[in-house]
Design a protein around this motif. Structure first.
Motif, PDB file in Angstrom:
ATOM      1  N   SER A   1       0.828  -1.206   0.000  1.00 11.24           N
ATOM      2  CA  SER A   1       0.000   0.000   0.000  1.00 11.24           C
ATOM      3  C   SER A   1       0.864   1.259   0.000  1.00 11.24           C
ATOM      4  O   SER A   1       0.602   2.210  -0.746  1.00 11.24           O
ATOM      5  CB  SER A   1      -0.929   0.000   1.220  1.00 11.24           C
ATOM      6  N   ASP A   2       1.922   1.256   0.819  1.00 12.46           N
ATOM      7  CA  ASP A   2       2.833   2.406   0.882  1.00 12.46           C
ATOM      8  C   ASP A   2       3.521   2.639  -0.465  1.00 12.46           C
ATOM      9  O   ASP A   2       3.681   3.779  -0.917  1.00 12.46           O
ATOM     10  CB  ASP A   2       3.900   2.190   1.959  1.00 12.46           C
ATOM     11  N   LEU A   3       3.927   1.546  -1.112  1.00  8.40           N
ATOM     12  CA  LEU A   3       4.601   1.666  -2.402  1.00  8.40           C
ATOM     13  C   LEU A   3       3.687   2.259  -3.466  1.00  8.40           C
ATOM     14  O   LEU A   3       4.110   3.088  -4.279  1.00  8.40           O
ATOM     15  CB  LEU A   3       5.098   0.293  -2.864  1.00  8.40           C
ATOM     16  N   ARG A   4       2.434   1.838  -3.468  1.00  6.73           N
ATOM     17  CA  ARG A   4       1.479   2.376  -4.444  1.00  6.73           C
ATOM     18  C   ARG A   4       1.338   3.890  -4.277  1.00  6.73           C
ATOM     19  O   ARG A   4       1.309   4.640  -5.251  1.00  6.73           O
ATOM     20  CB  ARG A   4       0.117   1.697  -4.273  1.00  6.73           C
ATOM     21  N   VAL A   5       1.269   4.326  -3.024  1.00  5.32           N
ATOM     22  CA  VAL A   5       1.141   5.756  -2.748  1.00  5.32           C
ATOM     23  C   VAL A   5       2.393   6.500  -3.204  1.00  5.32           C
ATOM     24  O   VAL A   5       2.313   7.579  -3.810  1.00  5.32           O
ATOM     25  CB  VAL A   5       0.886   5.995  -1.240  1.00  5.32           C
ATOM     26  N   LEU A   6       3.570   5.931  -2.921  1.00  3.19           N
ATOM     27  CA  LEU A   6       4.830   6.585  -3.272  1.00  3.19           C
ATOM     28  C   LEU A   6       4.996   6.705  -4.788  1.00  3.19           C
ATOM     29  O   LEU A   6       5.458   7.729  -5.290  1.00  3.19           O
ATOM     30  CB  LEU A   6       5.998   5.800  -2.684  1.00  3.19           C
ATOM     31  N   VAL A   7       4.641   5.635  -5.515  1.00  4.54           N
ATOM     32  CA  VAL A   7       4.764   5.670  -6.976  1.00  4.54           C
ATOM     33  C   VAL A   7       3.886   6.771  -7.559  1.00  4.54           C
ATOM     34  O   VAL A   7       4.304   7.530  -8.443  1.00  4.54           O
ATOM     35  CB  VAL A   7       4.399   4.303  -7.585  1.00  4.54           C
ATOM     36  N   LYS A   8       2.674   6.884  -7.061  1.00  2.00           N
ATOM     37  CA  LYS A   8       1.771   7.925  -7.551  1.00  2.00           C
ATOM     38  C   LYS A   8       2.274   9.314  -7.164  1.00  2.00           C
ATOM     39  O   LYS A   8       2.115  10.279  -7.903  1.00  2.00           O
ATOM     40  CB  LYS A   8       0.365   7.698  -6.998  1.00  2.00           C
ATOM     41  N   LYS A   9       2.915   9.394  -5.996  1.00  2.00           N
ATOM     42  CA  LYS A   9       3.405  10.685  -5.509  1.00  2.00           C
ATOM     43  C   LYS A   9       4.525  11.239  -6.388  1.00  2.00           C
ATOM     44  O   LYS A   9       4.675  12.464  -6.528  1.00  2.00           O
ATOM     45  CB  LYS A   9       3.889  10.538  -4.059  1.00  2.00           C
ATOM     46  N   VAL A  10       5.320  10.349  -6.994  1.00  2.00           N
ATOM     47  CA  VAL A  10       6.409  10.799  -7.869  1.00  2.00           C
ATOM     48  C   VAL A  10       5.977  10.835  -9.337  1.00  2.00           C
ATOM     49  O   VAL A  10       6.810  10.999 -10.234  1.00  2.00           O
ATOM     50  CB  VAL A  10       7.660   9.903  -7.712  1.00  2.00           C
TER      51      VAL A  10
END
Length: 272
Positions: free
Chosen positions: A143-152
C-alpha cells in the motif's frame, strides 16, 4: 525561468560617515540566477545522489554477503566487525547497517521473517520499473509503495514482460581482468553471459544457479566475491535510446523513499 535575487550586505562602519544628502543610485539590472544556473545545480545534485546511492548499496550488499556466509554476530564474525567499522567511517547510517545485517539473516529488525514484495510500475517519463522490497508486513508495504509511486508521478501497471530474471555475480580483482583468460572458466561454471570492467567481473546466470556459480568462480579464478543476487534485467528488444531531459529524469530509489514520511524497506529499483 529567471529568478530575481536581492542581496542585502551588512558592512561594518569604518570610522567615517557618508555626507548628508548624498546617495548612490545603481542603474544596473537585478542579478538573476537564470535557467542555466538552476539546471547545473539540479544536474550536480542528481550526480551526487546517484553516487551516494551506489555507495550505500555497495556497503549494504557487502554486509549482507558476509552475514550470509558467517552469521550476523559482530563478536564472533571478525570479517563482519571490520566491514561494519569501515562502513561507518564511509558514512553509512546506523539504521542501514542494522537493516543490512538483519536482511542477511533473512529477518526484520524486530526479528520476524521477511517476505518479498514486488511492484511493477511506469515512472516518468514512461520508464518500465520493477521495485522489490523485503518486509514483515506485505499488505502495508504494498500500500505504501502504491502511494509513493503515484506521488512521484508514476503509474501502477504490468512491466515484468519487459524483463528477464537473472542471477548476477560480481567479483573483484587486484589486477586488470582479461576477458579471454576467464571466459572458459566462466562458461564451465554454467554462466549465461559476462561483462569485464577493468578490475571487476560481472557474470549472469540462471537464478537457481546464482550461489553455486558465485562460489565456483571465486574459487577457480581466485577472485574476491563482492556480491551475488537475483535481479531483473531489461530484455534487449525492449531497450530504447533515451533522450536526456533534466526536467523529466526518472526518480531514483532514494527519491521514492524520501517521498514518504515513514521508512520503507525497498532494496531494488530496476529500470528498463
Amino acid at each position: 525561468m529567471a529568478v530575481a535575487i536581492r542581496c542585502t550586505l551588512s558592512v561594518p562602519r569604518c570610522g567615517f560617515r557618508q555626507p548628508l544628502g548624498s546617495r548612490h543610485i545603481s542603474s544596473g539590472p537585478i542579478l538573476a540566477s537564470g535557467h542555466n544556473r538552476w539546471s547545473k545545480i539540479k544536474h550536480d545534485k542528481v550526480v551526487v545522489d546517484a553516487v551516494r546511492s551506489k555507495e550505500r548499496a555497495h556497503w549494504a550488499n557487502s554486509i549482507q554477503l558476509v552475514v550470509k556466509k558467517n552469521g550476523g554476530d559482530l563478536n564472533s564474525n571478525a570479517e563482519l566487525s571490520t566491514l561494519v567499522s569501515q562502513a561507518k567511517k564511509a558514512g553509512l547510517p546506523k539504521d542501514l547497517i542494522e537493516r543490512a545485517i538483519a536482511k542477511g539473516k533473512g529477518v526484520s529488525l524486530s526479528g520476524n521473517a521477511l517476505e518479498t514484495v514486488t511492484l511493477e510500475a511506469l515512472l516518468p517519463p514512461s520508464v518500465a520499473t520493477i521495485i522489490e522490497c523485503q518486509t514483515e508486513n506485505k499488505i502495508r508495504t504494498l500500500s505504501d509503495l502504491r502511494v509513493l509511486v503515484k506521488k512521484v508521478g508514476g503509474t501502477i501497471t504490468p512491466t515484468s514482460h519487459l524483463f528477464n530474471r537473472r542471477g548476477r555475480v560480481t567479483l573483484e580483482s587486484a589486477q586488470v581482468i582479461k576477458e579471454d583468460e576467464v571466459m572458459e572458466k566462466v562458461l564451465e561454471a554454467g554462466a549465461l553471459d559476462m561483462e569485464v570492467e577493468a578490475d571487476r567481473l560481472v557474470v549472469y546466470t540462471e537464478p537457481s544457479q546464482t550461489a553455486s556459480v558465485a562460489q565456483s568462480l571465486a574459487a577457480s579464478l581466485e577472485l574476491k566475491l563482492e556480491s551475488y543476487e537475483i535481479v531483473w534485467m531489461a530484455r534487449p528488444e525492449s531497450l530504447v535510446e533515451v533522450v536526456k531531459s533534466e526536467d523529466k529524469s526518472p526518480p531514483t530509489l532514494d527519491e521514492i523513499i524520501s517521498a514518504s514520511d515513514s521508512p520503507t524497506s525497498c532494496s531494488k529499483l530496476t529500470k528498463g
